[in-house]
Scaffold this motif. Structure first.
Motif, PDB file in Angstrom:
ATOM      1  N   PHE A 176       5.004 -17.165   0.241  1.00 34.60           N
ATOM      2  CA  PHE A 176       4.100 -16.448  -1.153  1.00 34.60           C
ATOM      3  C   PHE A 176       2.739 -16.985  -1.096  1.00 34.60           C
ATOM      4  N   SER A 184       5.732  -6.498  -4.000  1.00 33.80           N
ATOM      5  CA  SER A 184       7.179  -6.436  -4.370  1.00 33.80           C
ATOM      6  C   SER A 184       7.898  -6.075  -3.188  1.00 33.80           C
ATOM      7  N   TYR A 202       6.033 -10.722  -6.978  1.00 33.16           N
ATOM      8  CA  TYR A 202       5.498 -12.036  -7.039  1.00 33.16           C
ATOM      9  C   TYR A 202       4.345 -12.043  -8.085  1.00 33.16           C
ATOM     10  N   TYR A 218       5.763 -21.199  -7.880  1.00 34.44           N
ATOM     11  CA  TYR A 218       5.493 -19.716  -7.600  1.00 34.44           C
ATOM     12  C   TYR A 218       6.356 -19.076  -8.697  1.00 34.44           C
ATOM     13  N   ILE A 220       8.040 -15.551 -10.273  1.00 31.59           N
ATOM     14  CA  ILE A 220       8.705 -14.424  -9.544  1.00 31.59           C
ATOM     15  C   ILE A 220       9.401 -13.600 -10.705  1.00 31.59           C
TER      16      ILE A 220
END
Length: 268
Positions: A176, A184, A202, A218, A220
């Motif tokens: 990431f 995507s 993301y 992260y 998502i």
């Protein structure tokens, strides 16, 4: 709410997800992070339901991974909290075997016990280069005492293909830090009765509060589609921004109320 037990890092969301730009799928698939370590682990989650003044733990999920030679073997078990059994009895177990190299699925088994109903899916995968196929057998009993029936279908797809559980580990290995916000990847996902598309988008770095501490993560988004139509509400999850990539928290809106999945820690 059912997908929360299947992948404990996701929750239902009403947010829309923009389509991937050209080339995004190939870019994200090439961005696996060699520093991410998938080790033997057992992770536990609380599934929390909130509606008005109700804010209670409605269920639990336990996810485990074990190394086995050239393979990974994963298990996910989900169940209701005792009070929720009065509303809807749920006991789901998933098994996935995948290769360490490439995280390609080999075998997927899904067993469900719900309100007297029984279902078992067995999916055996075959891969040839970029082509995937699977024989899918479904055993089904509509109620206690009824006859168990079976059906078999064959699914085929081009491009990276996963099952519901192996998809969870695949996304944990994405790099990431070298992916742009909004990019995507779209994967094929096989179950015992159908083929869907799973799009992972993301959303950038964020933080999650756990036990009074802010943890770097992260963010998502997930979207499931079938035959070009959305097959479930979009889903959002947060995973830790370290070398473990542990799913930390999810939340989203149900038709009635809100649901959250909270990481409660390792369970050796």
């Amino acid at each position: 709410m059912k997908r929360l037990f299947i992948i404990p890092l996701i929750a239902i969301s009403l947010l829309s997800v923009p389509g991937p730009r050209a080339g995004a799928q190939e870019l994200m698939q090439s961005h696996h992070n060699p520093a991410v370590s998938l080790v033997d682990e057992t992770l536990t989650y609380d599934i929390i339901y909130k509606w008005g003044f109700i804010n209670k733990v409605a269920g639990y999920a336990t996810l485990s991974l074990r190394n086995d030679g050239n393979l990974y073997r994963a298990t996910l078990y989900g169940r209701n909290a005792p009070w929720a059994n009065r509303i809807y009895m749920l006991r789901d177990t998933l098994y996935s075997t995948m290769t360490k190299q490439g995280l390609y699925p080999v075998k997927y088994v899904y067993i469900a016990h719900e309100e007297g109903k029984y279902k078992k899916d067995i999916v055996d995968f075959t891969r040839s280069g970029n082509e995937f196929s699977a024989e899918c057998i479904r055993y089904k009993r509509p109620k206690n005492g009824a006859e168990t029936t079976s059906s078999t279908i064959r699914l085929e797809a081009s491009g990276m293909t996963v099952d519901m559980l192996s998809s969870f580990f695949y996304l944990r290995t994405l790099d990431f830090d070298n992916i742009n916000v909004g990019e995507s990847v779209t994967l094929n996902i096989f179950s015992g009765s159908k083929k869907e598309k799973l799009r992972i988008t993301y959303r950038g770095k964020s933080s999650v509060e756990l036990n009074g501490e802010n943890v770097a993560s992260y963010k998502i988004n997930f979207t499931f589609t079938r035959k070009g139509k959305q097959s479930s509400a979009p889903i959002t999850g947060w995973i830790s921004a370290d070398d473990r990539r542990i799913p930390l928290k999810v939340e989203g809106q149900l038709p009635v109320g809100k649901v959250r999945a909270i990481y409660t820690g390792p369970n050796p």
